[in-house]
Design a protein around this motif. Structure first.
Motif, PDB file in Angstrom:
ATOM      1  N   TRP A 165       0.823  -1.217   0.000  1.00  0.00           N
ATOM      2  CA  TRP A 165       0.000   0.000   0.000  1.00  0.00           C
ATOM      3  C   TRP A 165       0.850   1.257   0.000  1.00  0.00           C
ATOM      4  O   TRP A 165       0.517   2.231  -0.690  1.00  0.00           O
ATOM      5  N   SER A 203       2.196   1.637  -3.512  1.00  0.00           N
ATOM      6  CA  SER A 203       1.145   2.017  -4.455  1.00  0.00           C
ATOM      7  C   SER A 203       0.795   3.485  -4.303  1.00  0.00           C
ATOM      8  O   SER A 203       0.650   4.205  -5.305  1.00  0.00           O
ATOM      9  N   ALA A 204       0.661   3.946  -3.053  1.00  0.00           N
ATOM     10  CA  ALA A 204       0.338   5.354  -2.830  1.00  0.00           C
ATOM     11  C   ALA A 204       1.440   6.245  -3.387  1.00  0.00           C
ATOM     12  O   ALA A 204       1.165   7.248  -4.065  1.00  0.00           O
TER      13      ALA A 204
END
Lengths: 113, 165
Positions: B9, B12-13
């Protein structure tokens, strides 16, 4: 991680590249957005190769299977072709700038006439 | 939530944010620098997917060679001096809408995809250079040689296009 997340990430990256191509006028930034789209596709290929390897390892036993190397080879060749493409494309942009003193793609519509 | 998911995550961010910054900066030099960050975070994704060789190649070829080429061209042309004339606001709006619709359609079409091909968190060694090298020099040796010819022709083409006439 489920493979869906990787698909969504790659789709979002690809669409950011599409938006960049549609909204910017600088030829170099458009070129960079094309690179971004290529990388989104590369990420998707690597994720699918990992998933393919995981399924093959479940079916055929964890040791000895080499399934999934084909996808990574494809990514490698995409990188090779992208490097060649960038060198030629930047040479074209430099020549264009030398002739028109601008990299604005709206000035480059002479092929229409 | 284990370490792999947290890393996924975070990366991805970082990837999506830096890609958004790339297409919104006015100055092309900042765009190039943020694109380097995007490529490095994509390399982090490759490491999470056990594709170590591709991660290293991505850093060397993309973040190293290609982005340095972009920076050279931008700085040689002195493009950061003049502000880029902006497109019509409505055209920009239409571009964003079109790209968003594309993302929406693809995600809606793929959101019910069968997720049983779950990517195993266990390590695999197909991404190491030992295994990839074996495949590259046995099964894919012909495309490898052809790509060297492609590089030669790209080099000749760049020199011919770039030289003053």
């Amino acid at each position: 991680m489920p493979i869906n997340y990787y698909i969504f990430l790659a789709v979002i990256l690809f669409c950011i590249g599409v938006v960049g191509v549609l909204t910017r006028r600088n030829a170099i930034i458009i070129f960079m957005c094309i690179e971004l789209m290529l990388n989104a596709v590369n990420l998707l290929l690597v994720a699918f190769s990992k998933a393919h390897h995981a399924v093959a390892a479940i079916n055929a036993g964890p040791a000895g299977t080499t399934a999934g190397t084909d996808g990574q080879m494809f990514v490698f060749f995409i990188m090779v072709v992208a490097a060649a493409e960038v060198s030629v494309g930047l040479a074209i942009i430099v020549m264009m700038y030398r002739n028109t003193h601008s990299v604005d793609v709206n000035f480059l519509n002479r092929l229409k006439h | 939530m284990n370490v792999t998911q947290i890393l996924f995550w975070l990366l991805s961010a970082l990837t999506v944010f830096s890609a958004l910054v790339v297409i919104t900066r006015k100055n092309p030099v900042y765009s190039v620098l943020w694109l380097i960050i995007t490529f490095i975070s994509i390399s982090g994704h490759y490491i999470l997917l056990n594709a170590q060789f591709l991660a290293v190649v991505n850093v060397i070829v993309y973040a190293g060679a290609i982005m340095v080429l972009f920076l050279f061209v931008i700085m040689l042309m002195n493009l950061n001096a003049d502000a880029e004339p902006q497109k019509n606001k409505w055209l920009q709006f239409a571009g964003v809408i079109a790209g968003g619709c594309l993302a929406l359609v693809i995600i809606a079409a793929l959101k019910n995809v069968d997720a049983k091909a779950r990517i195993a968190e266990t390590g695999s060694d197909i991404g190491l250079i030992e295994n990839l090298g074996k495949v590259l020099f046995t099964q894919y040796v012909l495309p490898f040689e052809i790509s060297s010819v492609l590089f030669l022709s790209a080099m000749v083409g760049a020199v011919v296009i770039g030289k003053k006439n």
